[in-house]
Design a protein around this motif. Structure first.
Motif, PDB file in Angstrom:
ATOM      1  N   ASP A 188       0.843  -1.287  -0.160  1.00 35.23           N
ATOM      2  CA  ASP A 188       0.073  -0.068   0.015  1.00 35.23           C
ATOM      3  C   ASP A 188       0.884   1.368  -0.044  1.00 35.23           C
ATOM      4  O   ASP A 188       2.048   0.991  -0.149  1.00 35.23           O
TER       5      ASP A 188
ATOM      6  N   TRP B   1       1.953   3.199   2.370  1.00 35.84           N
ATOM      7  CA  TRP B   1       2.905   3.274   3.427  1.00 35.84           C
ATOM      8  C   TRP B   1       3.961   2.404   2.867  1.00 35.84           C
ATOM      9  O   TRP B   1       5.265   2.765   3.127  1.00 35.84           O
TER      10      TRP B   1
ATOM     11  N   GLN C 135      -0.370   9.964  -1.667  1.00 35.95           N
ATOM     12  CA  GLN C 135       0.249   9.687  -0.511  1.00 35.95           C
ATOM     13  C   GLN C 135       1.557   9.323  -0.518  1.00 35.95           C
ATOM     14  O   GLN C 135       2.335   9.405   0.214  1.00 35.95           O
TER      15      GLN C 135
ATOM     16  N   ARG D 217       8.458  11.575   4.467  1.00 36.58           N
ATOM     17  CA  ARG D 217       8.257  11.282   5.916  1.00 36.58           C
ATOM     18  C   ARG D 217       9.494  10.410   6.330  1.00 36.58           C
ATOM     19  O   ARG D 217      10.080  10.157   7.327  1.00 36.58           O
ATOM     20  N   HIS D 218       9.092   9.124   5.346  1.00 35.82           N
ATOM     21  CA  HIS D 218      10.076   7.799   5.578  1.00 35.82           C
ATOM     22  C   HIS D 218      11.783   8.544   5.565  1.00 35.82           C
ATOM     23  O   HIS D 218      12.403   7.883   6.344  1.00 35.82           O
TER      24      HIS D 218
ATOM     25  N   ASN E 107       8.294  -5.035   6.268  1.00 36.64           N
ATOM     26  CA  ASN E 107       7.757  -3.471   6.093  1.00 36.64           C
ATOM     27  C   ASN E 107       7.247  -3.647   4.656  1.00 36.64           C
ATOM     28  O   ASN E 107       6.847  -2.449   4.127  1.00 36.64           O
TER      29      ASN E 107
ATOM     30  N   PRO F 208      -0.219  -1.436   6.169  1.00 39.99           N
ATOM     31  CA  PRO F 208      -1.116  -1.333   7.386  1.00 39.99           C
ATOM     32  C   PRO F 208      -2.783  -1.386   6.801  1.00 39.99           C
ATOM     33  O   PRO F 208      -3.556  -1.886   7.444  1.00 39.99           O
ATOM     34  N   THR F 209      -2.912  -0.847   5.325  1.00 38.66           N
ATOM     35  CA  THR F 209      -4.280  -1.018   5.072  1.00 38.66           C
ATOM     36  C   THR F 209      -4.368  -2.294   4.182  1.00 38.66           C
ATOM     37  O   THR F 209      -3.323  -2.708   3.429  1.00 38.66           O
ATOM     38  N   LYS F 210      -5.536  -2.941   4.334  1.00 38.11           N
ATOM     39  CA  LYS F 210      -5.912  -4.003   3.370  1.00 38.11           C
ATOM     40  C   LYS F 210      -7.105  -4.016   2.869  1.00 38.11           C
ATOM     41  O   LYS F 210      -8.146  -3.357   3.153  1.00 38.11           O
TER      42      LYS F 210
ATOM     43  N   MET G   6       9.403   0.882  12.189  1.00 37.59           N
ATOM     44  CA  MET G   6       8.382  -0.070  12.004  1.00 37.59           C
ATOM     45  C   MET G   6       6.921   0.541  12.588  1.00 37.59           C
ATOM     46  O   MET G   6       7.229   0.960  13.907  1.00 37.59           O
ATOM     47  N   PRO G   7       6.014  -0.110  12.427  1.00 39.07           N
ATOM     48  CA  PRO G   7       4.731   0.197  13.006  1.00 39.07           C
ATOM     49  C   PRO G   7       4.787  -0.143  14.492  1.00 39.07           C
ATOM     50  O   PRO G   7       5.297  -1.354  14.864  1.00 39.07           O
TER      51      PRO G   7
ATOM     52  N   ILE H 208       2.335   8.371   8.194  1.00 39.40           N
ATOM     53  CA  ILE H 208       3.644   7.548   8.197  1.00 39.40           C
ATOM     54  C   ILE H 208       4.507   8.072   9.591  1.00 39.40           C
ATOM     55  O   ILE H 208       4.764   7.193  10.063  1.00 39.40           O
TER      56      ILE H 208
ATOM     57  N   ASP I 217       2.845   5.963  11.943  1.00 41.16           N
ATOM     58  CA  ASP I 217       2.801   4.513  11.501  1.00 41.16           C
ATOM     59  C   ASP I 217       1.611   3.729  11.558  1.00 41.16           C
ATOM     60  O   ASP I 217       1.184   2.832  12.178  1.00 41.16           O
TER      61      ASP I 217
ATOM     62  N   GLY J  54      -2.181   3.278   8.723  1.00 42.42           N
ATOM     63  CA  GLY J  54      -2.485   3.228   7.504  1.00 42.42           C
ATOM     64  C   GLY J  54      -3.556   4.346   6.980  1.00 42.42           C
ATOM     65  O   GLY J  54      -4.069   5.217   8.048  1.00 42.42           O
ATOM     66  N   LEU J  55      -3.577   4.559   5.798  1.00 43.71           N
ATOM     67  CA  LEU J  55      -4.490   5.966   5.606  1.00 43.71           C
ATOM     68  C   LEU J  55      -5.230   5.782   4.152  1.00 43.71           C
ATOM     69  O   LEU J  55      -4.545   4.929   3.183  1.00 43.71           O
TER      70      LEU J  55
ATOM     71  N   LEU K 290      -9.550  -1.878   5.043  1.00 47.71           N
ATOM     72  CA  LEU K 290      -9.568  -1.995   6.396  1.00 47.71           C
ATOM     73  C   LEU K 290      -8.057  -1.729   6.934  1.00 47.71           C
ATOM     74  O   LEU K 290      -7.242  -1.905   6.101  1.00 47.71           O
ATOM     75  N   CYS K 291      -8.157  -1.418   8.177  1.00 47.35           N
ATOM     76  CA  CYS K 291      -6.834  -0.862   8.749  1.00 47.35           C
ATOM     77  C   CYS K 291      -6.871  -1.676  10.276  1.00 47.35           C
ATOM     78  O   CYS K 291      -7.277  -1.138  11.009  1.00 47.35           O
TER      79      CYS K 291
ATOM     80  N   HIS L 283      -3.242  -1.283  13.046  1.00 47.33           N
ATOM     81  CA  HIS L 283      -2.680  -0.079  13.452  1.00 47.33           C
ATOM     82  C   HIS L 283      -3.783   0.916  13.690  1.00 47.33           C
ATOM     83  O   HIS L 283      -4.771   0.724  13.370  1.00 47.33           O
TER      84      HIS L 283
END
Lengths: 435, 269, 346
Positions: free
Chosen positions: B93, B95, B130, B137-138, B220, B227-229, C1-2, C121, C124, C126-127, C159-160, C163
């Motif tokens: 995603d 991120w 994004q 940011r990273h 990662n 983080p998003t799925k 890392m998250p 970010i 850490d 999701g968006l 979905l997130c 996090h």
């Protein structure tokens, strides 16, 4: 200083790519300049590609190339306004190797061919138009000028494969502008039956009586061209149909016909409409086809330059052949360039070998044989008007069962033919043209 | 100075459809293109190169076939092109994508320190806008988004001055290098590639980097690093159409009247 | 890392909305977001918070309470007078880390997208960008974010799970405005953030406000949109007359803007503005998916097109198939007549 290549090929169609492939395989440094965004992007031909001449340059191409269907049946229809007399030939031998011909969509096919030629080592520059040829003080062609910034390139030989209009060979006065009766304008649609690809393929096979994967072609003469010298054509692709009409460019003006309207009306013909039922138009395209025949062939070479394919009017309208002439001329020009390269001599005298070789092939032999065909047809429009109508009337009479005794029917049909002497003379005239 | 341009090869979204039965993307025969916004980013970089002098490096993340898009972009005058391609990146995603790209920028900085990363404002397949800020940011860099162009770069003072397009107007900002800039379609269009540029690109083979070539934590990346799925995809709900009247059949006045009647009943008038 | 873990996820509670503002005025989308925000907060049994960076007089907080917020978290200071990524990001990250909301919404505006991308970010998480539908799985406390992708050709629900906060941006005019309840009260929480101007790299040198063209289609109640079928820039006169008769403004399809017949400010659709008027009249607009995604939330849609197969009819409340050069003047006439009659009846 512009970069110098052994050979610059202008146009990545069949003739240009055949020439380029022949040359890179012998180690020449070749660049191909193509106007479209990729080879095939500007090519609207959906038609027939012959196996034998094409495999002379690209052996066993059909094993990897995106061909549509092997042609196992070739039909000819003579149409009146509402009926058709049909003839044709079907052979299952054509469904197997070595094959006779394939239907192809050149947009797809040329993209594949371009990649093959690029993989062999030619540079293919897309999206670039050659606007002029560079010549030295003695008029020898030494390179090209493109429409790009810093767009000049030098070469020992330039091969013009820039298509039917060939503005470049006109620029170096190899020919004057073609006359409207030396070019035909064909308009064509790609028609897709409903459903997904495999469903569409099935519909096509059912409608045309084909086994899975097999294809056919239909050439049509008569009512569809509204009196113009021309034909209509239908080819089966994998999951679409190519249908188009073409006529001499000069005739559109003379007969006040609009090519797009002509095509739309043709699709409504009762013999065709059911074949197109439920189809949606995927693409529409127009294309110029050289019809000048033997007498229109320009000088095929000059110092530092050779002309191939449609650009040299190498097209046999009567037999619907063009792609094979393109491949063969491209190959011979390529071979001549290799010889010139080995000799280090790029003058016309060396390049004249190309014309000599071409003279010995079917390309020039056939075109010479049919040199008067196009003009003959133009002067004898009855082949496109009254004769197809007459044959249809006769056939209708012959096949109508109406309690008229057969002897009377035959007499009636005989009378329909009108002036028998005129017909005999026309047939003799036609025979003389094609003999 | 070293400017990196991010390029993405995307499906031509005008041709993407969803199978209404299976709810899957119909990918059959969908051509891929360079994300159109990336051309503005590329032009921005080439303009910096022309005005202030810079090495321009292209990076992309995607399948091996994406070298095609990198070569196409190189023709306009970039100096180098790198493709991040590895199954480990698949399914990332924004991120995880920006994480991977930031690692590539770090790796490029070992050859020549990167001063500016330029991205298109968004891609036409994801539409998120994004990834550019994510890279910033990273890396812990400044970000200038929605830029219509870079006015000035001062390599000595280590500053960049750029214009941004907002809903309310335009602003000129100055910030410090290194920076990530994202460029909108109001920026100058891509130049016409020169013939030598195209010939160079045809002969050029982009570098391909797997996860081995960049310093990343595998956890990662890809689906598991995201983080998003996506829970499900479906065809957009079609608002069901109402009555359609034809002027030919109903006559002009009555056809129009049926529309005005609806306005009455819905209280719009 | 998250850094959020299964355990720590439980500590995140509350639904937050970021209030974007300039010149003392909040953007409409900030209040629109309180509609789904209120709904989800009630479903989850938590408070609805707003986050306001730079609200010295608490005026925006009062406004937020009127639109349904329970708490306003405020960070103020001179460095926040104009939006810049770095200071605003630091302020929001500070509040998130301290108060740990489970859901965080921002408007998908230039500022909202710039800020949200950086925050996601930094904390850490999701968006999900440009959501058009928001839902919540109460049992799992999962935020279901639905957005168009591939140019509007598909919808994806995202979905997130692992996090927090679960972050989304939402385009303006997609969610309805909440009812305003003047005098409704809430709690204000003020936080301090040590941030000096000298620590901030980015400086705004100049600002040029957009010259007002007298049109704001995003906020309009009635829009009459011209498509390519209108034929020429001159023919827009006819569209303007219809817009005048309805009391609406003129919109345009992308084709019409690309052809230079009218300015970009009028463009409706994916690359233009998303609109949600009470009445939308599409004239000579075929209805490409990119256009439909920008206008299909209109309450009533009238489509006029000579092609009965035009996709615009599939979303129209009422469609007229006919020559727009006949239909538009007739519609203008009938609407004028209806209005005059209504005025006479008052």
């Amino acid at each position: 200083m512009p970069e110098k290549f052994d050979v610059i090929v202008v146009g990545a169609g069949l003739s240009g790519l055949s020439a380029a492939y022949t040359m890179v395989n012998k180690g020449l440094n070749v660049i191909v300049i193509e106007r479209g965004d990729y080879p095939g992007a500007k090519n609207v031909m959906g038609g027939v590609l012959y196996r034998q001449p094409t495999s002379e340059v690209f052996p066993e191409f059909w094993k990897e190339a995106p061909v549509e269907r092997p042609v196992i049946e070739q039909d000819m229809w003579l149409l009146s306004d509402a009926s058709a007399v049909k003839a044709g030939h079907r052979s299952e031998a054509w469904a197997r190797e070595p094959y006779n011909a394939f239907t192809v969509l050149r947009g797809k096919f040329d993209a594949w061919l371009g990649q093959k030629v690029a993989d062999a080592g030619a540079l293919i520059v897309p999206g670039t138009t050659v606007v002029d040829l560079l010549r030295d003080g003695r008029g020898r062609v030494i390179g090209v000028r493109t429409n790009r910034p810093d767009g000049d390139l030098l070469a020992n030989i330039v091969i013009l494969a820039d298509g039917a209009v060939s503005l470049l060979s006109e620029k170096i006065e190899l020919h004057t502008r073609w006359k409207p009766n030396q070019l035909a304008l064909a308009v064509k649609e790609i028609l897709a039956p409903p459903g997904k690809s495999d469903e569409r393929a099935k519909i096509i096979e059912e409608r045309f009586g084909l086994a899975p994967g097999e294809g056919l072609t239909i050439e049509m003469y008569g009512a569809l061209t509204k009196g113009m010298v021309g034909t209509a054509f239908l080819y089966t692709n994998k999951d679409t149909l190519s249908f188009g009409v073409g006529a001499l460019l000069s005739d559109y003006a003379e007969f006040k016909q609009n090519p797009h309207a002509l095509l739309q009306i043709a699709k409504q013909h009762p013999a065709l409409a059911p074949l197109f039922a439920g189809c949606e138009v995927r693409e529409y395209a127009a294309h110029l086809i050289p019809e000048g025949g033997y007498d229109a062939i320009p000088p095929l070479f000059a110092d530092g330059v050779m002309v191939v394919g449609d650009a040299a009017q190498l097209c046999n309208g009567l037999h619907r052949e063009g792609s094979n002439l393109a491949v063969t001329s491209g190959k011979l020009a390529g071979e001549t360039a290799i010889e010139a390269h080995n000799k280090g001599d790029f003058f016309g005298k060396t390049l004249s070998a190309y014309a000599a070789k071409l003279n010995d092939t079917f390309v020039i032999k056939d075109l010479r044989k049919y040199r008067r065909a196009s003009q003959h047809m133009e002067k004898n429009r009855q082949f496109f008007t009254s004769y197809p109508a007459m044959l249809n009337n006769m056939a209708t009479e012959f096949f109508t069962v109406d309690s008229v005794p057969k002897r009377e029917k035959q007499w009636k049909i005989f009378k329909m033919a009108g002036n028998k002497l005129k017909i005999a003379a026309d047939l003799w005239g036609l025979f003389k043209v094609v003999k | 100075m070293h400017v990196v341009v991010c390029v993405k090869q995307v499906p031509d979204t005008t041709q993407v459809r969803v199978d209404p039965v299976t709810n899957t993307l119909i990918r059959e025969g969908i051509p891929t293109v360079v994300n159109p916004f990336d051309y503005y980013a590329l032009e921005c970089a080439l303009s910096i190169k022309a005005r202030f002098g810079a090495t321009v490096t292209l990076i992309s993340m995607g399948p091996p076939d994406a070298v095609k898009s990198l070569k196409k972009c190189l023709a306009y005058g970039a100096d180098r092109a790198v493709l991040l391609t590895d199954r480990a990146f698949a399914g990332s995603d924004t991120w995880a994508t920006s994480y991977a790209l930031s690692a590539a920028v770090r790796r490029l900085s070992q050859d020549e320190p990167v001063d500016i990363v330029i991205c298109g404002k968004q891609t036409i397949d994801g539409d998120t806008a994004q990834t550019g800020p994510g890279i910033a940011r990273h890396l812990g860099w400044q970000q200038v988004t929605y830029s219509t162009g870079v006015e000035h770069v001062d390599p000595d003072a280590r500053t960049i001055t750029a214009e941004r397009k907002l809903e309310r107007g335009k602003e000129i900002v100055r910030t410090t290098l290194p920076v990530v800039v994202t460029v909108v379609e109001d920026a100058p269009e891509i130049r016409y590639a020169s013939l030598p540029g195209i010939i160079t690109s045809l002969r050029y083979t982009p570098e391909t980097w797997s996860v081995q070539q960049v310093d990343v934590e595998l956890a990662n990346l890809g689906l598991k690093g995201s983080p998003t799925k996506v829970k499900r995809i479906f065809a957009p709900p079609q608002r069901s159409g109402g009555e359609v009247v034809s002027v030919e059949k109903a006559g002009l006045v009555d056809a129009v009247k049926s529309a005005v009647d609806v306005l009455h009943t819905q209280g719009v008038l | 890392m998250p850094k959020t873990t299964d355990d720590s996820i439980k500590d995140f509670r509350g639904v937050w909305v970021y209030v974007e503002h300039a010149d003392g005025k909040a953007t409409g989308v900030s209040w629109e977001l309180l509609t789904p925000g209120r709904h989800m907060a009630d479903a989850l049994g938590v408070e609805l918070g707003v986050m306001i960076v730079g609200d010295s007089g608490s005026r925006l907080a009062t406004e937020a309470f009127a639109y349904g917020a329970d708490i306003a978290y405020i960070i103020d200071g001179p460095v926040f007078s104009h939006y810049r990524t770095e200071p605003h990001m630091r302020a929001v990250v500070h509040l998130i880390n301290k108060y740990q909301p489970e859901i965080f919404l921002l408007g998908a505006t230039v500022t909202g997208r710039d800020l949200a991308s950086a925050i996601a970010i930094e904390v850490d998480t999701g968006l999900t960008a440009d959501c058009t539908q928001l839902g919540v799985d109460v049992e799992k406390r999962l935020f279901e974010m639905t957005r168009p992708a591939f140019g509007g050709n598909i919808m994806a629900t995202i979905l997130c799970e692992q996090h927090r906060p679960q972050m989304a941006t939402v385009r303006p005019r997609v969610m309805p405005m909440p009812a305003r309840q003047p005098g409704r009260l809430g709690r204000i929480v003020r936080e301090e953030l040590e941030l000096k101007e000298a620590d901030i790299a980015t400086k705004i040198l100049k600002f040029f406000p957009t010259e007002s063209e007298g049109v704001n289609i995003a906020e309009a109640d009635i829009i009459v949109t011209a498509g390519r079928g209108v034929g020429s820039a001159e023919n827009l006169r006819m569209i303007e007359e219809l817009a005048q008769a309805t009391g609406g403004v003129v919109g345009a399809s992308r084709a019409v803007v690309d052809l230079g017949w009218i300015s970009y400010a009028h463009q409706v659709g994916q690359t233009g503005k998303t609109v949600r008027p009470r009445l939308y009249i599409a004239v000579g607009v075929s209805g490409a998916i990119q256009h439909l995604v920008g206008m299909q939330n209109a309450d009533t849609i009238i489509a006029i097109n000579n092609d009965p197969e035009a996709p615009i009819f599939s979303v129209a409340s009422v469609g007229i198939v006919g020559d727009l050069f006949e239909v538009v003047p007739e519609l203008t006439r009938q609407i004028k007549a209806a209005r005059e009659q209504a005025a006479a009846n008052v």
